[in-house]
Scaffold this active site. Sequence first.
Site, PDB file in Angstrom:
ATOM      1  N   GLY A  14      16.626  42.298   2.627  1.00 27.92           N
ATOM      2  CA  GLY A  14      15.338  42.915   2.349  1.00 27.92           C
ATOM      3  C   GLY A  14      15.265  44.281   2.983  1.00 27.92           C
ATOM      4  N   GLY A  15      14.170  44.953   2.727  1.00 31.68           N
ATOM      5  CA  GLY A  15      13.937  46.255   3.339  1.00 31.68           C
ATOM      6  C   GLY A  15      13.327  46.094   4.718  1.00 31.68           C
ATOM      7  CB  SER A  21      13.744  39.321  11.342  1.00 29.36           C
ATOM      8  OG  SER A  21      14.796  40.252  11.235  1.00 29.36           O
ATOM      9  CG  HIS A  54      13.713  41.544  17.171  1.00 34.48           C
ATOM     10  ND1 HIS A  54      13.869  40.799  16.038  1.00 34.48           N
ATOM     11  CD2 HIS A  54      13.399  42.799  16.760  1.00 34.48           C
ATOM     12  CE1 HIS A  54      13.664  41.554  14.973  1.00 34.48           C
ATOM     13  NE2 HIS A  54      13.384  42.773  15.387  1.00 34.48           N
ATOM     14  NE  ARG A  55      16.903  41.014  25.131  1.00 33.50           N
ATOM     15  CZ  ARG A  55      17.240  42.112  25.765  1.00 33.50           C
ATOM     16  NH1 ARG A  55      16.331  42.790  26.467  1.00 33.50           N
ATOM     17  NH2 ARG A  55      18.477  42.557  25.736  1.00 33.50           N
ATOM     18  CD  GLU A  66      21.356  41.254  24.698  1.00 33.17           C
ATOM     19  OE1 GLU A  66      21.957  42.080  25.420  1.00 33.17           O
ATOM     20  OE2 GLU A  66      20.133  41.070  24.744  1.00 33.17           O
TER      21      GLU A  66
END
Length: 184
Positions: A14-15, A21, A54-55, A66
């Site tokens: 996706g964009g 996500s 995000h974390r 990571e």
Amino acid sequence: MTTNRENTVTLVLGGVRSGKSRYAQELAERAKRVVFIATATAFDDEMQAKIQKHRDDRPSHWHTIEEPLEIANAIAAHDTSCDCIVVDCLTIFAATLLEHHAEDHEAIAARSAQLCDALLAARCDVVLVSNEVGSGVVPSYALGRRYRDLLGELNQRVAAVADNALYFVAGLPLVLKGRNEMAP
């Protein structure tokens, strides 16, 4: 493609801000044990803030690795310790490939093949997130066009081995291949 694999590989495209996500995370939340492979590296304050967000959004019991470059090795190293691996995202991975291998097309192709081999051999489900950049404006500089092409080729290779491929627009999934695992 017919295989005897027990795992499912899902590519979520996706964009920017399309919901890809979020979908990958919701899909992984159905599993008890999740390994999250984060490909981004904090080069500046903006990226550091994005990584931290995000974390904060991920469940605290997920194990985060990571790893910006050795994604295939990370999948192979962790596929027996979890039920699902999330790779977020191939977009950053492609940029890292260019950074490390520049115009070495053979090295980049080898890394892409290693990733696809790891996906096929994985002993858990794998969900990969990637941007679709082929519908955008053609970059005005050569490196931008090279990156766009590399990401498009990588997305195609992963889609070819994936069981499911979805494209997100405005938070809504369009099934390109397989099925929407979250559909009621």
